[in-house]
Write a protein that holds these residues in place. Structure first.
Motif, short mmCIF file in Angstrom:
data_model
loop_
_atom_site.label_atom_id
_atom_site.label_comp_id
_atom_site.label_asym_id
_atom_site.label_seq_id
_atom_site.Cartn_x
_atom_site.Cartn_y
_atom_site.Cartn_z
N GLN B 44 0.86 -1.19 0.00
CA GLN B 44 0.00 0.00 0.00
C GLN B 44 0.89 1.23 0.00
OE1 GLN B 44 -2.79 -0.82 3.40
NE2 GLN B 44 -4.28 -0.37 1.81
N PHE B 45 0.53 2.20 -0.83
CA PHE B 45 1.31 3.42 -1.01
C PHE B 45 1.23 4.29 0.23
CE2 PHE B 45 3.25 6.83 -3.24
CZ PHE B 45 2.54 7.99 -2.98
N ILE B 46 2.42 4.71 0.72
CA ILE B 46 2.46 5.60 1.89
C ILE B 46 2.63 7.05 1.42
CG2 ILE B 46 3.62 6.17 4.06
CD1 ILE B 46 4.64 3.28 4.14
N PHE B 47 3.75 7.33 0.76
CA PHE B 47 3.99 8.66 0.19
C PHE B 47 5.15 8.62 -0.79
CE2 PHE B 47 5.56 9.24 4.77
CZ PHE B 47 6.81 8.72 4.53
N GLN B 48 5.29 9.76 -1.48
CA GLN B 48 6.32 9.89 -2.51
C GLN B 48 7.05 11.22 -2.33
OE1 GLN B 48 5.22 11.47 -6.49
NE2 GLN B 48 5.69 9.41 -7.16
N TYR B 49 8.37 11.19 -2.55
CA TYR B 49 9.18 12.39 -2.43
C TYR B 49 9.90 12.68 -3.74
CZ TYR B 49 8.48 13.06 2.52
OH TYR B 49 7.92 13.34 3.74
N TYR B 50 9.87 13.96 -4.08
CA TYR B 50 10.58 14.44 -5.27
C TYR B 50 11.06 15.85 -4.96
CZ TYR B 50 11.38 16.14 -10.04
OH TYR B 50 11.92 16.68 -11.16
N GLU B 51 12.29 16.14 -5.30
CA GLU B 51 12.88 17.46 -5.02
C GLU B 51 12.72 17.83 -3.55
OE1 GLU B 51 11.17 20.12 -7.94
OE2 GLU B 51 12.81 19.69 -9.34
N GLU B 52 12.93 16.85 -2.70
CA GLU B 52 12.94 17.03 -1.24
C GLU B 52 11.58 17.42 -0.66
OE1 GLU B 52 16.50 19.04 0.35
OE2 GLU B 52 17.24 19.07 -1.73
N GLU B 53 10.53 17.23 -1.45
CA GLU B 53 9.19 17.56 -0.96
C GLU B 53 8.28 16.34 -1.08
OE1 GLU B 53 9.01 22.31 -2.15
OE2 GLU B 53 7.50 20.90 -2.88
N GLU B 54 7.34 16.21 -0.14
CA GLU B 54 6.33 15.18 -0.25
C GLU B 54 5.35 15.60 -1.35
OE1 GLU B 54 4.39 13.39 3.38
OE2 GLU B 54 2.57 14.04 2.34
N ARG B 55 5.25 14.79 -2.40
CA ARG B 55 4.44 15.16 -3.56
C ARG B 55 3.08 14.48 -3.53
NH1 ARG B 55 6.70 18.68 -7.26
NH2 ARG B 55 8.76 19.26 -6.44
N GLN B 56 3.00 13.34 -2.92
CA GLN B 56 1.75 12.60 -2.91
C GLN B 56 1.74 11.74 -1.66
OE1 GLN B 56 1.23 10.31 -6.44
NE2 GLN B 56 -0.92 9.87 -6.06
N ARG B 57 0.54 11.55 -1.11
CA ARG B 57 0.42 10.78 0.13
C ARG B 57 -0.77 9.84 0.05
NH1 ARG B 57 2.58 11.73 5.27
NH2 ARG B 57 1.52 10.53 6.89
N GLY B 58 -0.58 8.64 0.55
CA GLY B 58 -1.67 7.68 0.63
C GLY B 58 -2.44 7.85 1.92
N PRO B 97 9.83 13.56 -12.44
CA PRO B 97 8.75 14.00 -11.54
C PRO B 97 7.54 13.08 -11.61
CG PRO B 97 8.81 15.35 -13.51
CD PRO B 97 10.02 14.44 -13.58
N PRO B 98 6.67 13.16 -10.60
CA PRO B 98 5.42 12.39 -10.61
C PRO B 98 4.65 12.62 -11.91
CG PRO B 98 5.71 13.46 -8.50
CD PRO B 98 6.81 13.98 -9.40
N GLY B 99 4.11 11.56 -12.45
CA GLY B 99 3.37 11.68 -13.69
C GLY B 99 4.18 11.26 -14.90
N GLU B 100 5.49 11.13 -14.73
CA GLU B 100 6.33 10.70 -15.84
C GLU B 100 6.15 9.21 -16.12
OE1 GLU B 100 7.61 14.07 -17.21
OE2 GLU B 100 8.71 12.30 -17.90
N ASN B 101 5.68 8.48 -15.10
CA ASN B 101 5.43 7.05 -15.23
C ASN B 101 6.65 6.25 -15.66
OD1 ASN B 101 2.68 7.30 -14.50
ND2 ASN B 101 2.23 8.03 -16.55
#
Lengths: 115, 115
Positions: B44-58, B97-101
């Motif tokens: 289960q997805f917890i969260f994602q980090y990109y450029e030192e920032e939380e970009r998405q959270r479960g 970045p998120p969305g690049e898949n």
């Protein structure tokens, strides 16, 4: 809500035989990706095959192929010429194109290949 | 080419304690995602980090927090541990970045046991 359902908790097959693992999913998005991952006892999640929803042609990677039925929201994995090394847990996963990398996984199917 | 590395491999903690798990992404990758995999379940997805920032959270409580460092490595912190936090924690890295898949590469996970 997006969901992924794997209805076969366990399957077994003999070496050299063919086995099909089932997966159904639900999403309201039109642009998404589907994946099959393999998780052996080493615990590392390994990508087996990937399918873009906009592509009608079923993806194939060597002995692994999928049957993607978009209207039925079905995404099964066929493993041909099964090998002992295919023994693992197999997860079907869905990625909404708008969802970054937040994969939604099914509960998995444990596949045992015997000699 | 080093893949995704996670430390420690195993960890045993007591209820109420705090824990920090660490992840080094695959060389060249700049996005890190964390997943929780309970026994017999899919991740289960917890969260994602990109450029030192939380970009998405479960759908995880605030007890779960993270950090990404300038070298793209990441930490997952869990406060006030509960028995239900016992699981395999998987780190996955990707490029862009998120969305690049771009494909996710997973580590071998950290097995956390809360007693």
């Amino acid at each position: 809500a997006q969901t992924v359902t794997q209805s076969q908790p366990e399957m077994s097959v003999q070496e050299a035989e063919t086995v099909t693992l089932s997966c159904t999913y639900d999403t309201s998005e039109s642009n998404y990706y589907l994946f099959w991952y393999k998780q052996p006892p080493s615990r590392q999640m390994i990508l087996v095959i990937r399918q873009e929803a906009y592509k009608q042609q079923n993806a194939t990677e060597n002995r692994f192929s999928v049957n993607f039925q978009k209207a039925a929201k079905s995404f099964s994995l066929k493993i041909s010429d099964s090998q002992l090394g295919d023994t693992a847990m197999y997860f079907c996963a869905l990625l909404n194109n708008q969802a970054g990398t937040a994969l939604i996984f099914g509960k998995g199917t444990t596949l045992s290949v015997s000699s | 080419d080093a893949g995704v590395t996670q430390s420690p491999t195993h960890l045993i903690k007591t209820r109420g304690q705090q824990v920090t798990l660490r992840c080094s992404p695959k060389s060249g990758h700049d996005t890190v995602s964390w997943y929780q995999q309970a026994l017999g379940q899919g991740p289960q997805f917890i969260f994602q980090y990109y450029e030192e920032e939380e970009r998405q959270r479960g759908n995880f409580p605030d007890r779960f927090s993270g950090h990404q460092f300038p070298n793209y490595s990441s930490e997952l912190n869990v406060n006030a541990l509960l028995l239900g936090d016992s699981a395999l924690y998987l780190c996955a890295s990707s490029l862009g970045p998120p969305g690049e898949n771009s494909p996710l590469h997973f580590g071998n996970g950290t097995r956390l046991t809360v007693t």
